[in-house]
Scaffold this motif. Structure first.
Motif, PDB file in Angstrom:
ATOM      1  N   ALA A 122       0.653  -8.811  -5.668  1.00  0.00           N
ATOM      2  CA  ALA A 122       0.548  -7.359  -5.805  1.00  0.00           C
ATOM      3  C   ALA A 122      -0.172  -6.754  -4.602  1.00  0.00           C
ATOM      4  CB  ALA A 122      -0.176  -7.005  -7.103  1.00  0.00           C
ATOM      5  N   GLU A 123      -1.246  -7.400  -4.171  1.00  0.00           N
ATOM      6  CA  GLU A 123      -1.982  -6.926  -2.994  1.00  0.00           C
ATOM      7  C   GLU A 123      -1.112  -7.003  -1.739  1.00  0.00           C
ATOM      8  OE1 GLU A 123      -5.789  -8.434  -0.405  1.00  0.00           O
ATOM      9  OE2 GLU A 123      -5.908  -8.609  -2.589  1.00  0.00           O
ATOM     10  N   TYR A 124      -0.387  -8.099  -1.569  1.00  0.00           N
ATOM     11  CA  TYR A 124       0.522  -8.273  -0.432  1.00  0.00           C
ATOM     12  C   TYR A 124       1.556  -7.142  -0.424  1.00  0.00           C
ATOM     13  CZ  TYR A 124       4.083 -10.439   2.565  1.00  0.00           C
ATOM     14  OH  TYR A 124       4.991 -10.680   3.552  1.00  0.00           O
ATOM     15  N   ASN A 125       2.140  -6.861  -1.587  1.00  0.00           N
ATOM     16  CA  ASN A 125       3.166  -5.822  -1.675  1.00  0.00           C
ATOM     17  C   ASN A 125       2.596  -4.440  -1.381  1.00  0.00           C
ATOM     18  OD1 ASN A 125       5.174  -7.685  -2.232  1.00  0.00           O
ATOM     19  ND2 ASN A 125       4.956  -7.484  -4.444  1.00  0.00           N
ATOM     20  N   ARG A 126       1.355  -4.166  -1.816  1.00  0.00           N
ATOM     21  CA  ARG A 126       0.719  -2.884  -1.488  1.00  0.00           C
ATOM     22  C   ARG A 126       0.549  -2.741   0.024  1.00  0.00           C
ATOM     23  NH1 ARG A 126      -2.135  -3.888  -6.200  1.00  0.00           N
ATOM     24  NH2 ARG A 126      -3.858  -4.891  -5.129  1.00  0.00           N
ATOM     25  N   LEU A 130       2.247   0.117   2.404  1.00  0.00           N
ATOM     26  CA  LEU A 130       1.443   0.964   3.304  1.00  0.00           C
ATOM     27  C   LEU A 130       1.911   0.827   4.753  1.00  0.00           C
ATOM     28  CD1 LEU A 130      -2.140   0.417   1.855  1.00  0.00           C
ATOM     29  CD2 LEU A 130      -0.757   2.512   1.753  1.00  0.00           C
ATOM     30  N   ALA A 131       2.223  -0.394   5.171  1.00  0.00           N
ATOM     31  CA  ALA A 131       2.685  -0.632   6.544  1.00  0.00           C
ATOM     32  C   ALA A 131       4.027   0.046   6.784  1.00  0.00           C
ATOM     33  CB  ALA A 131       2.791  -2.138   6.811  1.00  0.00           C
TER      34      ALA A 131
END
Length: 134
Positions: A122-126, A130-131
């Motif tokens: 989930a953090e990776y996908n956020r 954002l990128a």
């Protein structure tokens, strides 16, 4: 939530073991036993997560495949490894995996770690979102 996971592992017994565990907790699992098959799979499917063995036989190793995945597909990777030598682990860490699982793999430990892995997905996908919006 169920995840679509690609397991890249050249040892059939370990591959089946991981697949069984991931299926038992509600995920969809595809498998590949070498770099070529993994990259072919990725050209047609985009899993949510990849479990990547570092030593996947002849040709590219798991670290080299992960470098391609990071550049081309942007899918989070969890390394599987029985190799804990410092140079290999440093190479692996340079590809920014979300987690590393050391072999031998214990079923209850993998199930426990999976919830932590999902938080990292989930953090990776956020971060990816954002990128892409920058």
């Amino acid at each position: 939530m169920a995840y679509n996971i690609l397991v890249v592992e050249d040892n059939f017994i370990i591959q089946m073991f991981i697949e069984e565990i991931l299926l038992s907790i509600g995920n969809t699992v595809s498998t590949a036993n070498n770099a070529k098959t993994a990259l072919e799979h990725l050209s047609n499917h985009k899993p949510d997560l990849i479990f990547m063995d570092i030593g996947i036989g002849k040709g590219l190793d798991g670290i080299e495949v992960t470098t391609i995945i990071n550049e081309k597909y942007k899918i989070p990777v969890v390394y599987l490894t029985g190799n804990s030598d410092l140079s290999t682990l440093e190479r692996a860490q340079n590809t920014n995996p979300i987690h590393v699982i050391f072999k031998p793999i214990d079923e209850s430990k993998l199930i426990k770690e999976f919830s932590h892995i999902i938080e990292k997905v989930a953090e990776y996908n956020r971060h990816q979102l954002l990128a892409n919006n920058s």
